[in-house]
Design an enzyme around this catalytic site. Structure first.
Site, PDB file in Angstrom:
ATOM      1  N   ASP A  29      22.655 -24.800 -16.600  1.00  0.00           N
ATOM      2  CA  ASP A  29      21.814 -24.360 -17.719  1.00  0.00           C
ATOM      3  C   ASP A  29      20.399 -24.611 -17.104  1.00  0.00           C
ATOM      4  O   ASP A  29      20.027 -25.617 -16.467  1.00  0.00           O
ATOM      5  CB  ASP A  29      21.893 -25.214 -19.084  1.00  0.00           C
ATOM      6  CG  ASP A  29      21.394 -24.417 -19.960  1.00  0.00           C
ATOM      7  OD1 ASP A  29      21.670 -23.512 -20.591  1.00  0.00           O
ATOM      8  OD2 ASP A  29      20.102 -24.961 -20.548  1.00  0.00           O
TER       9      ASP A  29
HETATM   10  C1  LIG Z   1      12.330 -20.050 -14.743  1.00  0.00           C
HETATM   11  C2  LIG Z   1      13.356 -19.020 -14.504  1.00  0.00           C
HETATM   12  C3  LIG Z   1      14.709 -18.817 -14.962  1.00  0.00           C
HETATM   13  N1  LIG Z   1      15.502 -18.106 -14.511  1.00  0.00           N
HETATM   14  C4  LIG Z   1      17.048 -17.759 -15.280  1.00  0.00           C
HETATM   15  C5  LIG Z   1      17.928 -18.731 -14.763  1.00  0.00           C
HETATM   16  C6  LIG Z   1      18.923 -18.446 -16.042  1.00  0.00           C
HETATM   17  O1  LIG Z   1      19.908 -17.570 -15.592  1.00  0.00           O
HETATM   18  C7  LIG Z   1      18.115 -17.993 -16.934  1.00  0.00           C
HETATM   19  C8  LIG Z   1      18.272 -19.315 -18.246  1.00  0.00           C
HETATM   20  O2  LIG Z   1      19.343 -18.879 -19.057  1.00  0.00           O
HETATM   21  P1  LIG Z   1      20.565 -19.943 -19.114  1.00  0.00           P
HETATM   22  O3  LIG Z   1      21.058 -20.069 -20.466  1.00  0.00           O
HETATM   23  O4  LIG Z   1      20.545 -21.177 -18.096  1.00  0.00           O
HETATM   24  O5  LIG Z   1      21.799 -19.066 -18.084  1.00  0.00           O
HETATM   25  P2  LIG Z   1      22.195 -17.577 -18.513  1.00  0.00           P
HETATM   26  O6  LIG Z   1      22.185 -17.407 -20.068  1.00  0.00           O
HETATM   27  O7  LIG Z   1      21.439 -16.748 -17.701  1.00  0.00           O
HETATM   28  O8  LIG Z   1      23.588 -17.590 -18.025  1.00  0.00           O
HETATM   29  P3  LIG Z   1      24.810 -18.589 -18.476  1.00  0.00           P
HETATM   30  O9  LIG Z   1      24.348 -19.224 -19.560  1.00  0.00           O
HETATM   31  O10 LIG Z   1      25.852 -17.609 -18.729  1.00  0.00           O
HETATM   32  O11 LIG Z   1      24.908 -19.484 -17.195  1.00  0.00           O
HETATM   33  O12 LIG Z   1      16.914 -18.018 -16.725  1.00  0.00           O
HETATM   34  C9  LIG Z   1      15.349 -17.149 -13.439  1.00  0.00           C
HETATM   35  O13 LIG Z   1      16.249 -16.296 -13.058  1.00  0.00           O
HETATM   36  N2  LIG Z   1      14.270 -17.426 -12.821  1.00  0.00           N
HETATM   37  C10 LIG Z   1      13.203 -18.081 -13.265  1.00  0.00           C
HETATM   38  O14 LIG Z   1      12.161 -18.314 -12.587  1.00  0.00           O
END
Ligand SMILES: Cc1cn([C@H]2C[C@H](O)[C@@H](COP(=O)(O)OP(=O)(O)OP(=O)(O)O)O2)c(=O)[nH]c1=O
Length: 228
Positions: free
Chosen positions: A107
């Site tokens: 997460d």
């Molecule tokens: C800050 C930042 C976040 N992110 C993404 C990472 C995570 O995929 C998302 C945060 O949401 P999460 O809830 O961590 O993950 P998700 O919903 O994409 O997937 P799952 O819960 O099924 O594992 O933001 C980027 O891709 N680049 C960035 O610079």
């Protein structure tokens, strides 16, 4: 910000009790025949970035997204929150995984002025987040949890990111690209959002969704080598 603001991060180990092992979300017993097979990694995530990051270090996995409520508990600190969610995602993924499977959950949240920013729920939410991040420093916290039916190991990695000053018009144009909608803090450092980043102190891969050095170390503790 000082180190004590984000006292990263040792690996946390939780051994599952007999009661945990019979619980539906984490239950079961590894039998002798299956114990000889190479471990199968299941990625309990819908994030394409996490699958790509695992692939980058030579780890193959099957992908099984899980759906768990992402609600901050009363008095829960950001670091506790991300760690709990990563563990809950991993445990949920174990529920219908094959015997002997090892499951990874993760997460990511952005923490700015003590506020936890998840994924924006709409355009206005994203614009508020981007304006809040504009011209200041924030922290990105990513937790990774790896579990089998006996134990869970988890770790939180914090990275400090500094943003340039953004105009409202710039934020609106960025929203229109479609990039912010599925990302914590409404930006992607790996994409167009890179132009907002003045500096980064910590793990780039953790900002994208999975801290690769720490993840590799956790996977190795479960017998899953990287670069295979
Ligand atoms: C800050 C930042 C976040 N992110 C993404 C990472 C995570 O995929 C998302 C945060 O949401 P999460 O809830 O961590 O993950 P998700 O919903 O994409 O997937 P799952 O819960 O099924 O594992 O933001 C980027 O891709 N680049 C960035 O610079």
């Amino acid at each position: 910000m000082t180190d004590s603001d984000y006292p990263d991060t040792k690996i946390t180990e939780i051994k599952k009790t007999a009661a945990d092992s019979s619980a539906p979300e984490c239950g079961g017993v590894l039998n002798g025949a299956l114990a000889n097979r190479p471990p199968q990694l299941v990625l309990a995530s819908a994030s394409p970035r996490r699958a790509e990051l695992l692939q980058q270090i030579g780890v193959s996995c099957s992908v099984r997204p899980v759906d768990i409520p992402e609600v901050v508990g009363q008095g829960e600190q950001p670091q506790q929150f991300v760690a709990r969610l990563a563990r809950e995602k991993a445990c949920a993924g174990l529920a219908d995984a094959a015997e002997g499977a090892i499951v990874l959950g993760a997460d990511t949240v952005v923490v700015s002025d003590g506020m936890i920013l998840g994924k924006p729920v709409n355009r206005e939410d994203a614009l508020v987040m981007l304006q809040q991040l504009s011209g200041s420093r924030h922290r990105v916290m990513t937790a990774v949890a790896v579990t089998n039916r006996e134990r869970i190991l988890s770790q939180v990695v914090t990275t400090e990111v500094e943003f340039r000053t953004l105009s409202r018009a710039q934020c609106e144009r960025y929203w229109d690209t479609g990039e912010p909608c599925d990302k914590a803090g409404a930006y992607g450092i790996q994409g167009l959002g890179a132009v907002f980043v003045a500096s980064i102190n910590g793990s780039y891969s953790a900002v994208v969704g999975l801290p690769l050095a720490e993840t590799a170390a956790l996977l190795e503790k479960f017998g899953i080598p990287v670069w295979q």
